[in-house]
Design a protein around this motif. Structure first.
Motif, PDB file in Angstrom:
ATOM      1  N   GLN A 269       2.414 -12.671  12.582  1.00 34.86           N
ATOM      2  CA  GLN A 269       2.013 -11.484  11.829  1.00 34.86           C
ATOM      3  C   GLN A 269       2.705 -11.404  10.470  1.00 34.86           C
ATOM      4  O   GLN A 269       2.130 -10.907   9.497  1.00 34.86           O
ATOM      5  N   VAL A 270       3.935 -11.891  10.375  1.00 42.01           N
ATOM      6  CA  VAL A 270       4.611 -11.947   9.077  1.00 42.01           C
ATOM      7  C   VAL A 270       3.804 -12.809   8.112  1.00 42.01           C
ATOM      8  O   VAL A 270       3.553 -12.424   6.960  1.00 42.01           O
ATOM      9  N   ARG A 271       3.374 -13.980   8.587  1.00 41.54           N
ATOM     10  CA  ARG A 271       2.632 -14.898   7.717  1.00 41.54           C
ATOM     11  C   ARG A 271       1.282 -14.306   7.306  1.00 41.54           C
ATOM     12  O   ARG A 271       0.855 -14.428   6.150  1.00 41.54           O
ATOM     13  N   VAL A 272       0.601 -13.649   8.259  1.00 37.39           N
ATOM     14  CA  VAL A 272      -0.685 -13.021   7.935  1.00 37.39           C
ATOM     15  C   VAL A 272      -0.481 -11.931   6.888  1.00 37.39           C
ATOM     16  O   VAL A 272      -1.235 -11.824   5.906  1.00 37.39           O
ATOM     17  N   ALA A 273       0.545 -11.104   7.078  1.00 39.25           N
ATOM     18  CA  ALA A 273       0.801 -10.000   6.155  1.00 39.25           C
ATOM     19  C   ALA A 273       1.196 -10.515   4.773  1.00 39.25           C
ATOM     20  O   ALA A 273       0.783  -9.952   3.754  1.00 39.25           O
ATOM     21  N   LEU A 274       1.980 -11.585   4.707  1.00 37.93           N
ATOM     22  CA  LEU A 274       2.350 -12.155   3.416  1.00 37.93           C
ATOM     23  C   LEU A 274       1.132 -12.722   2.692  1.00 37.93           C
ATOM     24  O   LEU A 274       1.011 -12.600   1.466  1.00 37.93           O
ATOM     25  N   ASP A 275       0.212 -13.327   3.440  1.00 39.73           N
ATOM     26  CA  ASP A 275      -1.019 -13.840   2.819  1.00 39.73           C
ATOM     27  C   ASP A 275      -1.815 -12.700   2.208  1.00 39.73           C
ATOM     28  O   ASP A 275      -2.399 -12.854   1.119  1.00 39.73           O
ATOM     29  N   ARG A 276      -1.838 -11.551   2.887  1.00 44.17           N
ATOM     30  CA  ARG A 276      -2.559 -10.392   2.337  1.00 44.17           C
ATOM     31  C   ARG A 276      -1.903  -9.926   1.044  1.00 44.17           C
ATOM     32  O   ARG A 276      -2.566  -9.523   0.097  1.00 44.17           O
ATOM     33  N   CYS A 277      -0.568  -9.952   1.015  1.00 38.27           N
ATOM     34  CA  CYS A 277       0.145  -9.570  -0.207  1.00 38.27           C
ATOM     35  C   CYS A 277      -0.159 -10.515  -1.359  1.00 38.27           C
ATOM     36  O   CYS A 277      -0.331 -10.084  -2.503  1.00 38.27           O
ATOM     37  N   ARG A 278      -0.233 -11.807  -1.066  1.00 38.25           N
ATOM     38  CA  ARG A 278      -0.507 -12.794  -2.127  1.00 38.25           C
ATOM     39  C   ARG A 278      -1.904 -12.599  -2.691  1.00 38.25           C
ATOM     40  O   ARG A 278      -2.141 -12.812  -3.886  1.00 38.25           O
ATOM     41  N   LEU A 279      -2.841 -12.177  -1.871  1.00 41.05           N
ATOM     42  CA  LEU A 279      -4.208 -11.923  -2.357  1.00 41.05           C
ATOM     43  C   LEU A 279      -4.224 -10.765  -3.343  1.00 41.05           C
ATOM     44  O   LEU A 279      -5.083 -10.693  -4.219  1.00 41.05           O
ATOM     45  N   ASP A 280      -3.251  -9.827  -3.217  1.00 41.19           N
ATOM     46  CA  ASP A 280      -3.155  -8.722  -4.172  1.00 41.19           C
ATOM     47  C   ASP A 280      -2.766  -9.219  -5.559  1.00 41.19           C
ATOM     48  O   ASP A 280      -3.005  -8.553  -6.539  1.00 41.19           O
TER      49      ASP A 280
END
Length: 280
Positions: A269-280
Motif C-alpha cells: 500500500q505504501v508503494r501504491v500510495a507513492l505512485d498516486r503521489c507521483r502522478l500528481d
C-alpha cells in the motif's frame, strides 16, 4: 496480547467492574492487540484494558472523551455509572465506556464526511495539549532506523519506509496555519454505526495537523464530500499513514493479529500510495 496476559487483563477488567457495582458476569473480547476491549454483560459496558505502560495514553483518551462530550461531538461516551477516570489493577490501566450495539452496514462516504465535519468542528471548540502528527511520524522513523527494534525488516524496504517517513513528513507539515486538533486514526474500524448515528472511538490518537491527515485514513470517496479538502495533500498523507502503519508492523514486539499478512500488505500500500503521489 499473549494468552496469559490476555487472561489477566480480562480478570482485571471484570474484577474492577464488579467492585464499581457493574454486573460483569459475562465477558467477551471485542478487540485484542497491545490493549484489549471487553464487552461486559449484563451491565452493557465496554472496558478498555491496557498494560500500565500505556497509562498515560489511557488517561489522555479519557480526558479527550470527557471534553468532547461537553461539546456534543460524535464520539463514544464514557460509562456514566462510574467516575470518568482510569483505574489501575494488577498491572493494567482500565477505563469504562458505553457499549454501542453495531447497526446497519457500511457507512456511506457522504455520511462519513458529514461526521468528519461535525467532529472537526467540535475539536476546534476544545483546548487540549496534544502532540503534532509529525511527532508520531518521528516515532515510527526511529523504529525503522533502529535495526535492533525492527530486525526482520529487509534493507530495501527499510530504505523505502525511511525515505517516505522523512520526506513526506516534511512535505505535509509546511503550512502549520491550517493545523487543528484531529482524531488521529479515524479509519473505518474506528467509526461505529450505532442507533445514535456514526460515532468515532479510540480517541487516544488525538493529535494536531491538517484535516487532510484525518481524511487520509478514510476510504478515498470520503474526501470528495469534504468541502475545501486538498486532495493532493490527502494522497500524500495516505502514503505517510501507510508508511507509519508498516513501521509498527515491523517492530520486534508488535502484537497485531495476522501481522505477517499486514507486513506485506502495508508495504504494498505504501508503494501504491507513492505512485498516486507521483502522478500528481
Amino acid at each position: 496480547m499473549e494468552p496469559s496476559e490476555l487472561h489477566r487483563a480480562v480478570e482485571a477488567g471484570q474484577a474492577t467492574a464488579s467492585e464499581l457495582g457493574l454486573q460483569a458476569g459475562d465477558v467477551m473480547v471485542v478487540h485484542d492487540s497491545d490493549r484489549v476491549a471487553l464487552r461486559l454483560a449484563p451491565c452493557g459496558v465496554l472496558a478498555r484494558v491496557a498494560p500500565l505502560g500505556h497509562l498515560a495514553d489511557s488517561e489522555f483518551e479519557v480526558e479527550v472523551a470527557r471534553r468532547l462530550a461537553e461539546v456534543d461531538a460524535p464520539v463514544a461516551e464514557l460509562e456514566p455509572r462510574v467516575e470518568p477516570r482510569v483505574f489501575s489493577r494488577d498491572g493494567f490501566a482500565i477505563s469504562f465506556w458505553t457499549y454501542y450495539e453495531p447497526v446497519g452496514s457500511e457507512i456511506a462516504p457522504a455520511v462519513y464526511a458529514d461526521v468528519f465535519l461535525r467532529h472537526h468542528a467540535a475539536l476546534r471548540r476544545i483546548d487540549l495539549d496534544a502532540p503534532h502528527f509529525t511527532d508520531r511520524v518521528a516515532a515510527a522513523l526511529r523504529e525503522v532506523n533502529d535495526r535492533e527494534r525492527s530486525p526482520e525488516l529487509p534493507g530495501p524496504d527499510r530504505e523505502l519506509l525511511s525515505d517516505t517517513l522523512s520526506g513526506l513528513s516534511a512535505a505535509t507539515s509546511i503550512e502549520k496555519a491550517r493545523d487543528q486538533l484531529l482524531h488521529g486514526e479515524p479509519h473505518p474500524g474506528n467509526l461505529l454505526n450505532t442507533r445514535r448515528g456514526p460515532l468515532f472511538v479510540d480517541l487516544a490518537t488525538c493529535c494536531r495537523g491538517p484535516v487532510e491527515f484525518d481524511l487520509a485514513h478514510a476510504p478515498e470517496e470520503v474526501g470528495t464530500h469534504y468541502a475545501g479538502a486538498d486532495h493532493g495533500l490527502i494522497r500524500r498523507c495516505r502514503a505517510l499513514n501507510w508508511a507509519m502503519f508498516s513501521a509498527w508492523r515491523w517492530r520486534r514486539d508488535d502484537q497485531m493479529p495476522d501481522r505477517d499478512h499486514w507486513r506485506v500488505e502495508g508495504l504494498s500500500q505504501v508503494r501504491v500510495a507513492l505512485d498516486r503521489c507521483r502522478l500528481d
